[in-house]
Enzyme design. Structure first.
Site, PDB file in Angstrom:
ATOM      1  N   HIS A 205       0.726  -1.192  -0.046  1.00 38.86           N
ATOM      2  CA  HIS A 205      -0.034   0.113  -0.142  1.00 38.86           C
ATOM      3  C   HIS A 205       0.840   1.307   0.054  1.00 38.86           C
ATOM      4  O   HIS A 205       2.003   1.139   0.520  1.00 38.86           O
ATOM      5  CB  HIS A 205      -0.886   0.086   1.091  1.00 38.86           C
ATOM      6  CG  HIS A 205      -2.250  -0.949   1.130  1.00 38.86           C
ATOM      7  ND1 HIS A 205      -3.159  -0.449   1.796  1.00 38.86           N
ATOM      8  CD2 HIS A 205      -2.342  -1.994   0.266  1.00 38.86           C
ATOM      9  CE1 HIS A 205      -4.270  -1.298   1.411  1.00 38.86           C
ATOM     10  NE2 HIS A 205      -3.676  -2.166   0.597  1.00 38.86           N
ATOM     11  N   CYS A 236      -7.184   3.883   2.374  1.00 41.07           N
ATOM     12  CA  CYS A 236      -6.619   3.397   3.452  1.00 41.07           C
ATOM     13  C   CYS A 236      -7.752   3.288   4.439  1.00 41.07           C
ATOM     14  O   CYS A 236      -8.049   4.495   4.950  1.00 41.07           O
ATOM     15  CB  CYS A 236      -5.427   3.638   4.092  1.00 41.07           C
ATOM     16  SG  CYS A 236      -4.924   2.978   5.412  1.00 41.07           S
TER      17      CYS A 236
HETATM   18 MG    MG Z   1      -5.378  -3.746  -0.426  1.00 34.56          MG
END
Ligand code: MG
Length: 281
Positions: A205, A236
């Site tokens: 990420h 996120c």
């Molecule tokens: Mg992911």
């Protein structure tokens, strides 16, 4: 030229983490645009409760409409019930998600790690019999939002257990984008040394803008398969406003600049990214 394999997770991981719910035809439009760009491995949906995850409702109808494609489609399943649905819908690869800390696993599927491992082993047994490929995501593999740093020894232990049980692939997932390249190097060095690199992939990420550096660190240890998500969809869940999944167009661009082959057209991928933004805004 060395080849790197990309598994696109936007149609599942991306779409389920945004507020707009796309209909089946819109989801298919996005998937087909990605295929046109040259992507042939995609996580396209999940068999979970539509109440819990409305964005993934009607994954059965979606698969039915995509049944003529030659791409490799995977589907996320949380339990044996989801496995049965995946099998009924002729899915060839199922994704399991195990969080590496008790708090995160409880938050994700409301079970202990031990209970989850037991159920996943039942699923692996069924999948072996049915010749369905299995892949497990070891989530929060570096850091957990509730419990902090995660021990690489514990990730090694979980990986060893699932590989010994016959899982086809282990995906090391930095679910909150907290991992750093030196942690990635350390973990993959120990895993690849004992288990080789071919059963692994990585899911990074961009929450702290380290996803591409982490990809490079993993590639240095021999990893050749990565998840990414068109237009970085999804954000996120633990850091409002922060970017989430590594964007496929960023990953492909970096790989081509570094001389790797992906089989993906950057130009067509830009169209997919545009489409993804249009469909979700
Ligand atoms: Mg992911």
């Amino acid at each position: 030229m060395k080849k790197i394999f990309i598994n696109e997770v936007g149609p599942r991981d991306g779409l389920q983490n945004i507020d707009n719910v796309l209909n089946v035809d819109e989801r298919i439009q996005l998937i087909q645009s990605l295929e046109k760009a040259g992507i042939n491995s995609l996580e396209v949906g999940s068999f979970v409760s539509p109440k819990a995850v409305p964005a993934m409702d009607k994954t059965d109808a979606l698969l039915e409409k995509l049944s003529n494609s030659n791409s490799n489609y995977s589907v996320l399943i949380p339990n044996t019930f989801g496995y049965k649905q995946a099998k009924e819908n002729k899915v060839k690869e199922v994704c399991l998600v195990l969080c590496a800390t008790e708090s995160m696993n409880k938050e994700n599927i409301n079970k202990s790690i031990e209970e989850t491992i037991a159920e996943f082993k039942e699923i692996i047994d069924l999948a072996k019999r049915d010749q369905i490929r299995t892949k497990i995501y070891i989530s929060v593999a570096f850091e957990c939002p509730y419990e902090g740093l995660v021990s690489s020894k514990y990730i090694y232990h979980l990986t060893k257990e699932f590989l010994a049980y016959g899982i086809n692939e282990v995906v090391i997932a930095d679910t909150i984008g907290a991992g750093k390249p030196d942690q990635v190097t350390k973990l993959f060095r120990s895993l690849v040394k004992d288990f080789g690199s071919s059963n692994f992939s990585a899911h990074f990420h961009d929450t702290r803008l380290l996803a591409l550096s982490n990809v490079k660190a993993a590639m240095d240890e021999g990893i050749t398969k990565f998840d990414s998500c068109i237009a970085g969809l999804g954000g996120c869940p633990f850091a409002p406003g922060a970017s989430g999944n590594l964007a496929t167009e960023d990953l492909v661009s970096m790989l081509h600049k570094e001389g790797y082959e992906t089989g993906i057209s950057e130009e067509m991928l830009r169209n997919s990214a545009k489409l993804a933004s249009q469909l979700t805004s």
